[in-house]
Design a protein around this motif. Structure first.
Motif, PDB file in Angstrom:
ATOM      1  N   ASP A  85       0.821  -1.210   0.000  1.00 39.13           N
ATOM      2  CA  ASP A  85       0.000   0.000   0.000  1.00 39.13           C
ATOM      3  C   ASP A  85       0.859   1.266   0.000  1.00 39.13           C
ATOM      4  N   ARG A  86       1.854   1.335   0.893  1.00 44.32           N
ATOM      5  CA  ARG A  86       2.722   2.528   0.943  1.00 44.32           C
ATOM      6  C   ARG A  86       3.775   2.492  -0.167  1.00 44.32           C
ATOM      7  N   GLY A  87       4.536   1.396  -0.240  1.00 43.01           N
ATOM      8  CA  GLY A  87       5.676   1.326  -1.153  1.00 43.01           C
ATOM      9  C   GLY A  87       5.344   0.930  -2.572  1.00 43.01           C
ATOM     10  N   ARG A  88       4.124   0.431  -2.806  1.00 44.77           N
ATOM     11  CA  ARG A  88       3.669   0.061  -4.152  1.00 44.77           C
ATOM     12  C   ARG A  88       4.681  -0.846  -4.861  1.00 44.77           C
ATOM     13  N   LEU A  89       5.146  -1.840  -4.129  1.00 43.60           N
ATOM     14  CA  LEU A  89       6.156  -2.758  -4.659  1.00 43.60           C
ATOM     15  C   LEU A  89       5.579  -3.593  -5.795  1.00 43.60           C
ATOM     16  N   GLU A  90       6.355  -3.721  -6.861  1.00 44.80           N
ATOM     17  CA  GLU A  90       5.913  -4.473  -8.039  1.00 44.80           C
ATOM     18  C   GLU A  90       6.942  -5.526  -8.413  1.00 44.80           C
ATOM     19  N   ALA A  91       6.526  -6.443  -9.258  1.00 47.21           N
ATOM     20  CA  ALA A  91       7.422  -7.496  -9.740  1.00 47.21           C
ATOM     21  C   ALA A  91       8.615  -6.878 -10.461  1.00 47.21           C
ATOM     22  N   GLY A  92       9.766  -7.490 -10.266  1.00 48.17           N
ATOM     23  CA  GLY A  92      10.974  -7.023 -10.927  1.00 48.17           C
ATOM     24  C   GLY A  92      11.707  -5.926 -10.189  1.00 48.17           C
ATOM     25  N   ARG A  93      11.114  -5.377  -9.121  1.00 50.82           N
ATOM     26  CA  ARG A  93      11.772  -4.339  -8.331  1.00 50.82           C
ATOM     27  C   ARG A  93      12.724  -4.976  -7.327  1.00 50.82           C
ATOM     28  N   LYS A  94      13.608  -4.140  -6.794  1.00 49.55           N
ATOM     29  CA  LYS A  94      14.550  -4.581  -5.764  1.00 49.55           C
ATOM     30  C   LYS A  94      14.225  -3.887  -4.447  1.00 49.55           C
ATOM     31  N   ALA A  95      14.233  -4.677  -3.365  1.00 49.79           N
ATOM     32  CA  ALA A  95      13.876  -4.149  -2.047  1.00 49.79           C
ATOM     33  C   ALA A  95      14.962  -4.458  -1.030  1.00 49.79           C
TER      34      ALA A  95
ATOM     35  N   ALA B 237      15.169 -10.984   9.911  1.00 46.74           N
ATOM     36  CA  ALA B 237      14.837 -12.134  10.756  1.00 46.74           C
ATOM     37  C   ALA B 237      13.841 -11.787  11.847  1.00 46.74           C
ATOM     38  N   GLY B 238      13.488 -10.491  11.971  1.00 43.55           N
ATOM     39  CA  GLY B 238      12.575 -10.067  13.018  1.00 43.55           C
ATOM     40  C   GLY B 238      11.125 -10.374  12.709  1.00 43.55           C
ATOM     41  N   GLY B 239      10.246  -9.947  13.622  1.00 45.20           N
ATOM     42  CA  GLY B 239       8.827 -10.238  13.467  1.00 45.20           C
ATOM     43  C   GLY B 239       8.245  -9.689  12.184  1.00 45.20           C
ATOM     44  N   VAL B 240       8.415  -8.385  11.949  1.00 48.97           N
ATOM     45  CA  VAL B 240       7.920  -7.779  10.718  1.00 48.97           C
ATOM     46  C   VAL B 240       8.791  -8.174   9.534  1.00 48.97           C
ATOM     47  N   GLY B 241      10.104  -8.169   9.738  1.00 54.34           N
ATOM     48  CA  GLY B 241      11.034  -8.422   8.644  1.00 54.34           C
ATOM     49  C   GLY B 241      10.855  -9.772   7.979  1.00 54.34           C
ATOM     50  N   HIS B 242      10.628 -10.823   8.771  1.00 53.33           N
ATOM     51  CA  HIS B 242      10.558 -12.161   8.171  1.00 53.33           C
ATOM     52  C   HIS B 242       9.293 -12.331   7.336  1.00 53.33           C
ATOM     53  N   VAL B 243       8.239 -11.592   7.680  1.00 52.06           N
ATOM     54  CA  VAL B 243       7.033 -11.588   6.859  1.00 52.06           C
ATOM     55  C   VAL B 243       7.246 -10.729   5.614  1.00 52.06           C
ATOM     56  N   ALA B 244       7.928  -9.595   5.785  1.00 51.75           N
ATOM     57  CA  ALA B 244       8.149  -8.685   4.662  1.00 51.75           C
ATOM     58  C   ALA B 244       8.963  -9.350   3.554  1.00 51.75           C
ATOM     59  N   ILE B 245       9.973 -10.118   3.918  1.00 50.39           N
ATOM     60  CA  ILE B 245      10.762 -10.823   2.908  1.00 50.39           C
ATOM     61  C   ILE B 245       9.846 -11.695   2.049  1.00 50.39           C
ATOM     62  N   GLN B 246       8.976 -12.440   2.701  1.00 49.80           N
ATOM     63  CA  GLN B 246       8.105 -13.370   1.971  1.00 49.80           C
ATOM     64  C   GLN B 246       7.083 -12.635   1.112  1.00 49.80           C
ATOM     65  N   LEU B 247       6.504 -11.547   1.629  1.00 52.11           N
ATOM     66  CA  LEU B 247       5.531 -10.792   0.842  1.00 52.11           C
ATOM     67  C   LEU B 247       6.204 -10.140  -0.357  1.00 52.11           C
ATOM     68  N   ALA B 248       7.433  -9.665  -0.168  1.00 45.75           N
ATOM     69  CA  ALA B 248       8.159  -9.068  -1.298  1.00 45.75           C
ATOM     70  C   ALA B 248       8.433 -10.115  -2.377  1.00 45.75           C
ATOM     71  N   LYS B 249       8.848 -11.313  -1.965  1.00 47.26           N
ATOM     72  CA  LYS B 249       9.117 -12.378  -2.929  1.00 47.26           C
ATOM     73  C   LYS B 249       7.829 -12.818  -3.628  1.00 47.26           C
ATOM     74  N   LEU B 250       6.719 -12.874  -2.893  1.00 44.46           N
ATOM     75  CA  LEU B 250       5.445 -13.236  -3.503  1.00 44.46           C
ATOM     76  C   LEU B 250       5.021 -12.217  -4.559  1.00 44.46           C
ATOM     77  N   GLN B 251       5.473 -10.974  -4.398  1.00 42.22           N
ATOM     78  CA  GLN B 251       5.149  -9.932  -5.368  1.00 42.22           C
ATOM     79  C   GLN B 251       6.078  -9.979  -6.575  1.00 42.22           C
ATOM     80  N   GLY B 252       7.106 -10.837  -6.520  1.00 44.49           N
ATOM     81  CA  GLY B 252       8.043 -10.958  -7.627  1.00 44.49           C
ATOM     82  C   GLY B 252       9.238 -10.042  -7.529  1.00 44.49           C
ATOM     83  N   ALA B 253       9.516  -9.494  -6.338  1.00 46.71           N
ATOM     84  CA  ALA B 253      10.654  -8.597  -6.140  1.00 46.71           C
ATOM     85  C   ALA B 253      11.897  -9.391  -5.751  1.00 46.71           C
ATOM     86  N   ASP B 254      13.067  -8.786  -5.969  1.00 44.98           N
ATOM     87  CA  ASP B 254      14.328  -9.305  -5.446  1.00 44.98           C
ATOM     88  C   ASP B 254      14.584  -8.630  -4.107  1.00 44.98           C
ATOM     89  N   VAL B 255      15.112  -9.395  -3.152  1.00 46.51           N
ATOM     90  CA  VAL B 255      15.219  -8.892  -1.785  1.00 46.51           C
ATOM     91  C   VAL B 255      16.629  -9.043  -1.247  1.00 46.51           C
TER      92      VAL B 255
END
Length: 327
Positions: A134-144, A150-168
Motif C-alpha cells: 500500500d505505501r511502497g507500491r512494490l511491483e514485480a521485478g523491483r529490488k527491495a 529475521a525479526g517479526g515484521v522483517g521475516h514476513v516482509a521478505i516473503q511478501l516481497a518475494k510473492l510480489q516478484g521482487a528481489d530482496v
C-alpha cells in the motif's frame, strides 16, 4: 497492567467477563495472544488512555467464537478466528481469556496454523503488507532492502516481497539469522555489523540503489538508508523519524518517504480501514494455507508469565515472534 513501569507491573488478576456481544460483535474465547513491541512501549510509558486503568495489553489474538450478536452475518459459535484489536488502553486487550471484537475486524484463522502461530501473525502481517504493497507500491521485478529480515515484521516482509516478484536483500546480525532469511527467499544477505549496508546494497544494485527500502528499526538506520535507495525510489519506515534527521540526501534523490502505523485505524475507529486490515488477514490466511507464507513462532509463555515474555522481547535480537498461550 496495574501502572506504567517495568515488566513486574503485569499482574495476573481476575476481572469480570465481557458483556454479551451486541449487534455485529463476537465474544471470543482466546487461546493465544501475540506479544509485540507496542505492548512493551505501552507498558513502559502508559497506554493511549491513561485514565482507564488497570489495562489489559495485547493487540494480537486468536481464539474460538463463543457467542455472536444479533447482527452477525459471517461467523458462528465454534469458528476459529484471528485478529488485531484492543490492547491500546480503551478496549481490553488479548492477554486474557475472553474479548469482544466486531466481526468486521476479524478474519478466519489459517486452518494450517496452531492458535499460537495464528496469534503471532496479525500485526506483523498487516504492517508488512501495508508497508510494501500500500505505501511502497512494490511491483514485480523491483529490488527491495528489508532491514532486520529475521525479526517479526522483517521475516514476513521478505516473503511478501518475494510473492510480489521482487528481489530482496536484507540485513542480519548472525549466521543463524542469515540461514533463516535465506530459507524465506532472501536473495542477498548483509551482515550489518561487519559490512556497510549502504555500500553492499549499492554493489548489489550496480550502483543504482534499491527501488524500495523498508526500515523496521528506526533510529539512525532511517537516514542512513537514504543513499541506498535509487533516485525517485521509496523509503517506508514503521518508526517515527528523529527530529534531527537531515533530509538533504533524501531530497537530492527525490525519495518518496512513507510512514506506516498500522494502529491508526484502531486508534481513530476508522471502520473502512479496519475492514481493509481484516481483508489483508483473510488474504494472508489463504497464502499461509497454500504454503506460500510462513509465520515463525520463536517461543511461547503461559499467560501468567507475561512479564517474562516482555523481558525476552526487550532483550532484543529476536527471531520471529513470542506468544502467550491461554488455557
Amino acid at each position: 497492567m496495574t501502572a506504567p513501569g517495568a515488566p513486574e507491573v503485569l499482574q495476573l488478576q481476575q476481572v469480570p467477563n465481557p458483556a454479551p456481544p451486541s449487534d455485529t460483535e463476537l465474544l471470543i474465547r482466546l487461546k493465544a495472544a501475540g506479544i509485540n513491541p507496542i505492548d512493551t512501549k505501552l507498558r513502559q510509558r502508559g497506554t493511549f488512555y491513561p485514565d482507564k486503568m488497570p489495562a489489559i495489553l495485547g493487540c494480537d489474538g486468536a481464539g474460538i467464537v463463543e457467542a455472536v450478536g444479533a447482527g452477525v452475518e459471517n461467523f458462528r459459535p465454534g469458528d476459529e478466528v484471528y485478529f488485531c484489536w484492543g490492547g491500546l488502553g480503551l478496549s481490553f486487550g488479548n492477554y486474557a481469556e475472553y474479548t469482544v471484537v466486531d466481526e468486521r475486524f476479524v478474519a478466519p484463522k489459517p486452518a494450517s496454523l496452531s492458535f499460537a502461530e495464528a496469534a503471532a501473525a496479525p500485526l506483523v502481517l498487516i504492517t508488512a503488507w501495508e508497508s510494501l504493497y500500500d505505501r511502497g507500491r512494490l511491483e514485480a521485478g523491483r529490488k527491495a532492502l528489508i532491514h532486520a529480515g529475521a525479526g517479526g515484521v522483517g521475516h514476513v516482509a521478505i516473503q511478501l516481497a518475494k510473492l510480489q516478484g521482487a528481489d530482496v536483500c536484507t540485513t542480519v546480525s548472525s549466521q543463524e539469522k542469515a540461514d533463516f532469511v535465506r530459507s524465506l527467499g532472501a536473495d542477498e544477505i548483509i551482515f550489518y555489523n561487519q559490512t556497510d549496508f549502504v555500500g553492499a546494497t549499492l554493489d548489489w544494485t550496480q550502483g543504482e540503489g534499491v527501488d524500495l527500502a523498508f526500515d523496521t528499526i528506526g533510529g539512525d538506520i532511517f537516514a542512513k538508508s537514504f543513499p541506498a535507495v535509487k533516485i525517485y525510489g521509496d523509503l517506508v519506515t514503521i518508526l517515527e523519524p528523529d527530529a534531527k534527521t537531515s533530509w538533504k540526501v533524501a531530497r537530492a534523490r527525490n525519495l518518496r518517504i512513507s510512514l506506516e502505523l498500522m494502529l491508526t485505524p484502531m486508534l481513530l475507529r476508522l471502520v473502512e480501514d479496519l475492514k481493509h486490515q481484516a481483508k489483508i488477514l483473510s488474504q494472508c490466511a489463504r497464502l499461509i494455507d497454500e504454503g506460500k507464507l510462513k509465520i515463525h513462532l520463536n517461543k511461547t509463555f503461559p499467560l501468567e508469565a507475561a512479564a517474562d515474555a516482555h523481558r525476552l522481547l526487550e532483550a532484543g535480537s529476536m527471531m520471529g515472534k513470542i506468544v502467550l498461550n491461554i488455557d
